[in-house]
Design a protein around this motif. Structure first.
Motif, PDB file in Angstrom:
ATOM      1  N   ARG A 158      48.323  37.103  51.688  1.00  0.00           N
ATOM      2  CA  ARG A 158      47.968  37.091  50.249  1.00  0.00           C
ATOM      3  C   ARG A 158      47.823  35.963  49.379  1.00  0.00           C
ATOM      4  NH1 ARG A 158      53.531  40.105  48.786  1.00  0.00           N
ATOM      5  NH2 ARG A 158      54.107  38.984  50.803  1.00  0.00           N
ATOM      6  N   ASP A 161      46.452  35.285  42.396  1.00  0.00           N
ATOM      7  CA  ASP A 161      45.189  36.046  41.902  1.00  0.00           C
ATOM      8  C   ASP A 161      45.537  36.549  40.414  1.00  0.00           C
ATOM      9  OD1 ASP A 161      43.028  37.340  41.195  1.00  0.00           O
ATOM     10  OD2 ASP A 161      43.032  38.761  42.873  1.00  0.00           O
ATOM     11  N   LYS A 296      36.885  47.323  53.098  1.00  0.00           N
ATOM     12  CA  LYS A 296      38.240  46.665  52.829  1.00  0.00           C
ATOM     13  C   LYS A 296      38.668  47.086  51.545  1.00  0.00           C
ATOM     14  CE  LYS A 296      38.020  42.279  53.560  1.00  0.00           C
ATOM     15  NZ  LYS A 296      37.883  40.805  53.429  1.00  0.00           N
ATOM     16  N   TYR A 298      42.352  46.577  48.822  1.00  0.00           N
ATOM     17  CA  TYR A 298      42.982  45.358  48.022  1.00  0.00           C
ATOM     18  C   TYR A 298      44.048  46.096  47.429  1.00  0.00           C
ATOM     19  CZ  TYR A 298      38.351  43.045  48.605  1.00  0.00           C
ATOM     20  OH  TYR A 298      37.290  42.442  49.167  1.00  0.00           O
ATOM     21  N   CYS A 299      45.337  45.114  47.193  1.00  0.00           N
ATOM     22  CA  CYS A 299      46.252  45.496  46.477  1.00  0.00           C
ATOM     23  C   CYS A 299      46.989  44.350  45.737  1.00  0.00           C
ATOM     24  CB  CYS A 299      47.544  46.070  47.493  1.00  0.00           C
ATOM     25  SG  CYS A 299      48.932  46.448  46.345  1.00  0.00           S
ATOM     26  N   THR A 300      46.896  44.546  44.461  1.00  0.00           N
ATOM     27  CA  THR A 300      47.419  43.292  43.546  1.00  0.00           C
ATOM     28  C   THR A 300      48.730  43.564  42.830  1.00  0.00           C
ATOM     29  OG1 THR A 300      44.975  42.691  42.992  1.00  0.00           O
ATOM     30  CG2 THR A 300      46.715  41.780  41.437  1.00  0.00           C
ATOM     31  N   THR A 322      47.365  38.972  45.500  1.00  0.00           N
ATOM     32  CA  THR A 322      46.550  39.907  45.938  1.00  0.00           C
ATOM     33  C   THR A 322      46.313  40.061  47.407  1.00  0.00           C
ATOM     34  OG1 THR A 322      44.960  40.370  44.080  1.00  0.00           O
ATOM     35  CG2 THR A 322      44.006  40.894  46.190  1.00  0.00           C
ATOM     36  N   GLU A 324      44.863  41.893  51.080  1.00  0.00           N
ATOM     37  CA  GLU A 324      43.525  42.488  51.790  1.00  0.00           C
ATOM     38  C   GLU A 324      44.010  42.999  53.033  1.00  0.00           C
ATOM     39  OE1 GLU A 324      40.342  39.858  51.828  1.00  0.00           O
ATOM     40  OE2 GLU A 324      40.470  38.921  49.794  1.00  0.00           O
ATOM     41  N   ILE A 343      47.896  46.252  54.403  1.00  0.00           N
ATOM     42  CA  ILE A 343      47.727  45.026  53.388  1.00  0.00           C
ATOM     43  C   ILE A 343      49.271  44.630  53.312  1.00  0.00           C
ATOM     44  CG2 ILE A 343      47.510  44.442  50.898  1.00  0.00           C
ATOM     45  CD1 ILE A 343      45.429  47.104  50.881  1.00  0.00           C
ATOM     46  N   LYS A 357      36.497  47.113  45.672  1.00  0.00           N
ATOM     47  CA  LYS A 357      35.275  46.454  44.914  1.00  0.00           C
ATOM     48  C   LYS A 357      34.019  46.957  45.474  1.00  0.00           C
ATOM     49  CE  LYS A 357      38.041  42.246  44.726  1.00  0.00           C
ATOM     50  NZ  LYS A 357      38.190  40.814  44.701  1.00  0.00           N
ATOM     51  N   TYR A 366      36.018  48.231  39.913  1.00  0.00           N
ATOM     52  CA  TYR A 366      37.132  48.259  40.848  1.00  0.00           C
ATOM     53  C   TYR A 366      37.661  49.656  40.633  1.00  0.00           C
ATOM     54  CZ  TYR A 366      37.227  43.112  39.984  1.00  0.00           C
ATOM     55  OH  TYR A 366      36.755  41.717  39.937  1.00  0.00           O
TER      56      TYR A 366
END
Length: 403
Positions: A158, A161, A296, A298-300, A322, A324, A343, A357, A366
């Protein structure tokens, strides 16, 4: 505090969409097998016209269901989202010559694996976000079909971000915190367990008033990593009854949560402030084919710990990270309602968006396909609640929201 119904804006939106249609949708006698498969034929009438664009827009706003998700996936990436709507508009305007158009986030193949429709009547309970008092309840009928906290996986990768200001930190009065994300001007999506204390409800209290976590504040962080907004008077919390009932009837242990609650671990918070400037996410539906294309994810969020980070979220810090990774096959309990992925996450990530994305020209979209909720296999995979037709209805076309 000014309190307004969302019902009016939903009705106006629906009216405008219907007024834009030159012809009515096709006959209800048309079925998914009645016409030849044609990408872009969202209303399933055998043609690709403006009515398909209207139908797709209505679907993404939680107003209708679809006959065939693969026809709406106009870039073949196994996700139905705003990018597909944009491409369909370009196709109708003749700036795109054929579908699927895979230039913008497109997959390596046609999206041949369809999503299972999740579109049932669901009941919800409304809580006061500050006191935890149960205020009301309601049911959302199925949309009509118009035939026309987990741990890092391996090495923690991570990174800090602060680019997505729509990802917020939810702090409760008991000191716990989680993540949420803005979905429209007055609505924040999150995991139910971030705003509803399932363990406390289960143990002995047995009343709504003593089960709901009280929200102390909702924190917004700008691109410099500084707090730019803090909401201390949110209005309401809406939680699925399916989660509440299971919390009441079952002791909270990993197996019970995984089998009976994780598929309903989603909620929303309403606020009176206008959050339009923070609403950077769209919602989309994924199909199983996304695993074949290795898209891919993502987790934020605001994890309590991130290995190797200079600063985490201890001692009142508000640092966004974030992670991935990629989609993994889920088990057979409720694969149509849950996601599994590799992730990296940790405590505090719950409620955060799981998204893809897509760049179209100079614009990055997004698209949230799930809400992070749990670890699945310790050190191997994490999981979340999958976006479905029901959740589009809940978040985007819910007439029972007040602020």
């Amino acid at each position: 505090m000014s309190r307004k119904f969302k019902r009016m804006s939903s009705a106006v939106t629906a009216f405008c969409m219907m007024a834009a249609m030159a012809v009515p949708f096709g006959s209800a006698s048309i079925t998914a097998d009645a016409v030849t498969w044609k990408c872009g034929d969202v209303d399933n009438d055998g043609r690709v016209t403006m009515t398909d664009s209207v139908q797709l827009t209505k679907y993404l706003n939680g107003m209708v269901d679809l006959v065939d998700y693969t026809k709406a996936d106009t870039n073949g990436d196994c996700i139905v989202d705003i990018v597909d709507s944009r491409i369909l508009t370009m196709f109708l305007g003749e700036s795109v010559t054929s579908l699927p158009h895979t230039r913008y986030g497109g997959g390596s193949r046609y999206a041949t694996v369809g999503a299972q429709s999740v579109n049932e009547l669901k009941n919800y309970t409304v809580f006061d976000a500050k006191t935890g008092e149960a205020l009301d309840g309601y049911a959302l009928d199925p949309n009509p079909v118009v035939d026309n906290s987990r741990v890092a996986v391996g090495e923690d990768t991570r990174y800090r971000d602060d680019s997505l200001s729509g990802v917020v930190k939810i702090i409760n009065t008991d000191g716990s915190f989680g993540t949420g994300f803005v979905v429209d001007a007055h609505t924040i999506a999150t995991a139910a367990h971030c705003v509803f204390d399932v363990g406390k409800y289960n143990q002995s209290y047995g009343s709504f008033e003593n089960s709901n976590s009280r929200i102390e504040s909702i924190v917004f962080v700008n691109a410099l990593g500084s707090v730019c907004k803090e909401i201390t008077d949110p209005c309401e919390v809406h939680v699925p009854n399916a989660l509440i009932v299971n919390a009441k009837n079952n002791y909270i242990d990993p197996s019970v949560y995984g089998e009976k609650m994780s598929q309903y671990d989603y909620a929303l918070i309403t606020v009176s402030e206008d959050l339009s400037e923070y609403a950077c996410f769209d919602l989309g539906i994924t199909t199983d084919g996304i695993m074949q294309d290795s898209r891919k994810l993502y987790c934020t969020g605001f994890p309590k710990y991130a290995v190797g980070a200079d600063v985490n979220n201890e001692y009142g810090r508000n640092n966004r990270f974030t992670g991935e990774g990629y989609m993994l096959p889920d088990d057979d309990i409720a694969p149509e309602r849950r996601l599994r992925y590799d992730i990296d996450t940790s405590g505090g990530n719950s409620g955060g968006p799981v998204y893809v994305k897509t760049d179209v020209g100079n614009t990055t979209y997004y698209t949230v396909i799930g809400i992070h909720t749990r670890y699945v296999d310790y050190g191997v995979s994490n999981g979340g609640t999958q976006m479905t037709t029901e959740l589009l209805h809940f978040y985007k076309n819910n007439p029972y929201l007040m602020w």
